[in-house]
Write a protein that holds these residues in place. Structure first.
Motif, short mmCIF file in Angstrom:
data_model
loop_
_atom_site.label_atom_id
_atom_site.label_comp_id
_atom_site.label_asym_id
_atom_site.label_seq_id
_atom_site.Cartn_x
_atom_site.Cartn_y
_atom_site.Cartn_z
N LEU A 196 3.32 9.27 -0.09
CA LEU A 196 2.69 10.00 -1.19
C LEU A 196 3.40 11.33 -1.43
N TYR A 227 -0.17 12.94 -6.56
CA TYR A 227 0.34 12.43 -5.29
C TYR A 227 0.30 13.48 -4.19
N LEU A 262 2.77 0.67 -3.60
CA LEU A 262 2.80 2.13 -3.58
C LEU A 262 3.92 2.68 -4.45
N TYR A 295 -5.23 1.34 -9.09
CA TYR A 295 -4.30 0.75 -8.15
C TYR A 295 -3.78 1.76 -7.14
N LEU A 296 -3.82 3.02 -7.46
CA LEU A 296 -3.55 4.03 -6.44
C LEU A 296 -4.67 4.01 -5.39
N TYR A 297 -5.91 3.86 -5.86
CA TYR A 297 -7.05 3.73 -4.95
C TYR A 297 -6.91 2.47 -4.09
N SER A 332 -4.12 0.98 -3.19
CA SER A 332 -3.06 1.21 -2.19
C SER A 332 -3.61 1.95 -0.98
N PRO A 348 4.09 3.61 -9.62
CA PRO A 348 4.60 4.70 -10.46
C PRO A 348 5.79 4.28 -11.32
#
Length: 937
Positions: free
Chosen positions: A431, A409, A376, A348-350, A352, A380
């Motif tokens: 980030l 990050y 984003l 899910y970071l990818y 975003s 976390p």
């Protein structure tokens, strides 16, 4: 929007049927169906009206295109009779009057003019569900799904999917048909729905996409049921089929650019294990299955900016994982769950990052917010919360996790900055902000390995920042709400460890993060308030007072949390030299000075208000600490000397003077009020009174006269200084003279009168081993000081406070008469050994005789002044006062002295009063009446 309400209503009917029985559910469902039929009836009526308008327009075009023969002779225009519309050439029979009314009259032959084209009927425009303006917004995506295409079919598909899921579960429990036949029938139905939707994709796009999504979801459910409920397929084959179906759904959605298809297909995939669950199964299989689905979502995210699809995957993945953790988590599951948590976090970071890259590179998406702030910053929060639950029994594990997240990050932000530069600036800033937040969390988590609300608050501030940067209100509101929840959760469950090192522990650092995040949010909201107005963009139509209220609320929340964190540390610190009230007052003063200094550095004028409030709170804490031992002279002196209260008092006074000296601006925010100046003066006066009283009572306790005088010396000096500044119209009385007179000068005169009443009642003014001397002992000197202050006050304020002048004058004369009586009793006590008031002074013959003579002399003086010195307007009033006192003496002679005094004292009293009355009758006869104020005729 009505379809959303209808779908919610179906859920309500379902719940009512489950709780209150099927009858209640049928009633609710019938009401909803009636509402739907009424809406459909209205819609059919509108369509019929539009059809009639369309037919009328076509008929009008036909009439206008018919050739008109030239007339033989046209009458003159002035005499041409009007032609009724019903007889106009070219009007057909049966034409509606509305259509005939718009037909123009025939015109003479001339240049041919093209007839105007009929205007098409107003029809509802179809929502473009492929537009970035739809797919990049959660709200618009949901509305477009319900408003675009055939909403009834879409809602029906959802209900059908739920029905299939419950049918499978019912069949499994009751064994109605052979297992293979049930599974095959359901799978065939899903394939038929998907195939039919593919066939209709060109002619009926919305309808076809809905059917394809329903078919894919049913196939998800069938495969999982065949694997988990019935064991018809082995795990390897089921996993392969799920992978293949996810790939097919992703390909179909991307090929047709169909967000609804993707949402329906993946929602069905995530819900499949929920509806087909028996409560017994492997969490590895569940999370592996979710990982396959999320890989497909990530692949789509690299090609389409579909925020709703990203949210669906994120919500189902982490919510179902959280529910499983609450029900079934055991420490031995760590090695089989931690890899899945890490994998989903990275996925899910990818997603975003890919979402932002898709919108940035799409020309038609210019002007849209290209950072999904909810994903984003929400990722976390959720992932780190789950990680905290997994490693809560491992020392330093959460601190290491925070350090790893910070590195992820920061490195990702640096890589994106080098690759994209300004193109993804907002994403890179977000980030880096998260990296710094997790880096700051390393220390408190290492010192105290517990997950607190500090991270939530910091990330809530980040969500507010991104939301306001993108022009979105709901993320900003979500960020504010998240910080409030974090504050409540943290302080409700917060307990500072007794063994924690003061000022170097997780509790303080967490409080600093909570308060700092609220301050950052308040700063952002304040900037938004400056931008609010008529020229603001459409999303920023909130009135300026609303933004200012939110700004003030978050500023207060942050300040309270910072004060709570530091106050807790000061209370725990082992500093016996500083009383707790002193520590708290100094803390409040430090924050007041900080706010006052920062308001100019940060161009944040609203910080001046908390600075003033904090100073007031510090002064209040200082005074409250003093009241605890107010009536113990030794304890008060010990506080001032041994507990550094003197330093606290000097600090409060210095800080108050500095603040008030700076607050001389044009507006209320930058200008101190008269009440604040009065509060500072009273603070100095009260502490001055207590300090000098404690010093005299401790150091020269035997000198009762000095102890009685001490409480008024320093306060009167302060009031005299204020009075002097008022007389010269100097600061602070140049702007607040009236307020200072009302809050300091006149009230202190009242306090002096009260002191006069009390000290003459109870103080003997003894100065042993020094002799007692009337008029020059400390008590009488205090009366002289009060007299001088009263005269000076009368000279400065005469005429400005006319309504208070006469009452104060009467009180002052009464106090002076009381002082004379007390002076006589004290002198007799020290010289003749008579008792004081409390020990029977009025029962002593010498005291009674002396009082009689004193009253008579006083009456003589008053009547003499009335006839010789007083102004004509006041002479009669003064003479009458003396006469009243003389009458009181006569009454006292006959009712007190005559029966209670001894022979000698009685004789002296009567003789003295008689002689004095003779003198009065000679030197002070009745003065003339006051001159009339009526004008002469």
């Amino acid at each position: 929007m009505a379809w959303i309400g209808f779908f919610i209503g179906l859920a309500v009917a379902w719940v009512c049927a489950d709780i209150f029985g099927p009858e209640a559910g049928l009633v609710v469902l019938g009401a909803l169906v009636g509402m739907l039929l009424a809406r459909l009836y209205r819609r059919v009526g509108r369509l019929e009206a539009e059809l009639a308008q369309l037919r009328a327009g076509a008929l009008l075009a036909e009439v206008q295109s018919t050739p008109v023969p030239a007339p033989v002779a046209a009458p003159p225009a002035a005499t041409a009779p009007a032609v009724p519309p019903s007889q106009a050439p070219g009007v057909k029979e049966g034409l509606a009057p509305a259509a005939a009314a718009v037909i123009p009259a025939p015109v003479p032959p001339g240049p041919a003019a093209a007839p105007p084209a009929p205007s098409p009927p107003a029809a509802a425009s179809e929502v473009d569900e492929q537009s970035h303006r739809i797919t990049a917004s959660l709200g618009r995506s949901v509305l477009a799904w319900f408003r675009g295409g055939n909403a009834i079919v879409r809602i029906g598909v959802l209900i059908l999917f739920l029905g299939v899921a419950f049918l499978l579960r019912y069949a499994a429990e009751h064994a109605l048909l052979p297992v293979e036949l049930r599974i095959a029938g359901v799978a065939a139905g899903g394939v038929v729905l998907a195939g039919l939707g593919w066939r209709l994709r060109e002619r009926r796009r919305g309808y076809g996409l809905t059917l394809q999504g329903a078919g894919v979801g049913i196939l998800y459910l069938t495969i999982f049921a065949a694997f988990r409920l019935y064991g018809l397929v082995p795990a390897g084959l089921a996993f392969a089929l799920l992978v293949a179906l996810s790939a097919v759904a992703a390909l179909l959605a991307v090929a047709q650019q169909a967000l609804p298809l993707a949402v329906l297909g993946f929602a069905g995939g995530f819900l499949a294990p929920v509806f087909a669950s028996t409560g017994e199964g492997s969490h590895v299989a569940l999370f592996g299955y979710f990982l396959v689905l999320n890989l497909a979502i990530a692949w789509i995210a690299s090609r389409q900016a579909w925020k709703l699809l990203n949210l669906v995957g994120f919500f189902f993945t982490f919510s179902i994982a959280t529910v499983w953790g609450l029900r079934s988590w055991q420490p031995e599951h760590f090695t089989t769950t931690e890899p899945f948590l890490v994998a989903h976090f990275l996925l899910y970071l990818y997603i975003s990052v890919q979402y932002s890259r898709q919108l940035v590179t799409a020309p038609e998406a210019r002007g849209l917010p290209y950072v999904d702030g909810g994903l984003l910053f929400g990722l976390p929060v959720v992932a780190f919360g789950l990680q905290a639950a997994l490693v809560r029994d491992m020392p330093y594990a959460l601190a290491i996790s925070s350090a790893v997240l910070s590195a992820v990050y920061l490195l990702l932000g640096r890589w994106l900055w080098r690759r994209s530069g300004q193109q993804l600036r907002l994403l890179v800033e977000g980030l880096f902000a998260l990296g710094v937040i997790f880096l700051l969390l390393v220390t408190p988590l290492a010192l105290d390995a517990r997950w607190t609300g500090a991270a939530w608050a910091a990330q809530g501030a980040g969500i507010v920042w991104v939301g306001l940067r993108q022009g979105r209100l709901w993320p900003a509101a979500l960020g504010v709400l998240l910080q409030c929840i974090a504050a409540v959760v943290y302080w409700e469950h917060h307990v500072r460890p007794a063994e924690a090192v003061p000022f170097l522990n997780a509790a303080l650092l967490s409080a600093l993060l909570l308060g700092g995040s609220a301050w950052v949010t308040a700063r952002l909201l304040r900037q938004q308030a400056d931008a609010a107005g008529q020229d603001a963009p459409a999303w920023n139509r909130l009135p300026r007072p609303a933004w200012q209220a939110l700004h003030g609320f978050m500023l207060a929340v942050g300040l309270l949390q910072l004060l709570a964190g530091w106050g807790e540390e000061l209370e725990a610190a082992d500093w016996p030299a500083l009383a707790l009230s002193v520590r708290l007052a100094l803390l409040l003063l430090a924050f007041a000075l900080l706010h006052e200094v920062l308001h100019r550095r940060l161009a944040w004028p609203e910080l001046r208000l908390p600075a003033r409030l904090l100073w007031g709170a510090a002064a209040a804490v200082s005074l409250i600490g003093m009241t605890g031992v107010l009536f113990s002279v030794s304890l008060q002196w010990q506080r001032y000397v041994h507990e550094a209260v003197w330093f606290e008092v000097l600090a409060v006074l210095a800080c108050g003077l500095w603040l008030l000296r700076r607050l001389q601006g044009p507006t209320w925010l930058h200008r101190a009020t008269g009440v604040e100046h009065g509060a500072l003066a009273w603070y100095a006066m009260l502490h001055g009174a207590v300090l000098l009283y404690a010093a005299t009572g401790t150091l020269i306790g035997r000198h009762q006269a000095w102890t009685a005088l001490a409480p008024i010396v320093l306060p009167t000096a302060v009031a005299w200084w204020v009075l002097h500044r008022t007389a010269w119209a100097a600061w602070p009385a140049d702007r607040h003279a009236t307020a200072l007179r009302r809050t300091v000068l006149l009230p202190w005169m009242g306090v002096l009168l009260l002191w006069t009443a009390l000290v003459n009642r109870y103080a003997a003014a003894g100065m042993a081993p020094l002799p007692y001397v009337p008029l020059v002992n400390p008590v009488d000197l205090g009366h002289a000081l009060a007299l001088l202050y009263g005269v000076r006050l009368w000279m400065v304020c005469h005429g400005r406070q006319a309504r208070w002048g006469k009452p104060l004058l009467v009180l002052a004369l009464a106090a002076a008469f009381w002082w004379l009586n007390a002076l006589l009793v004290r002198s007799l006590h020290h010289w003749a050994g008579t008792p004081m008031w409390d020990h029977g002074a009025l029962r002593d013959d010498l005291v009674q005789m002396s009082l009689t003579i004193l009253w008579t002399v006083t009456a003589l003086v008053l009547m003499l002044v009335a006839t010789r010195r007083a102004a004509p307007a006041r002479a009669r009033s003064v003479w009458v006062a003396g006469a009243v006192l003389l009458a009181a003496v006569v009454l006292k002679l006959f009712f007190v002295d005559l029966s209670h005094l001894g022979t000698l004292q009685r004789i002296v009293s009567f003789l003295g009063v008689g002689l004095l009355m003779l003198v009065i009758g000679y030197v002070a006869p009745l003065p003339p009446a006051a001159p009339s104020r009526e004008p002469q005729a």
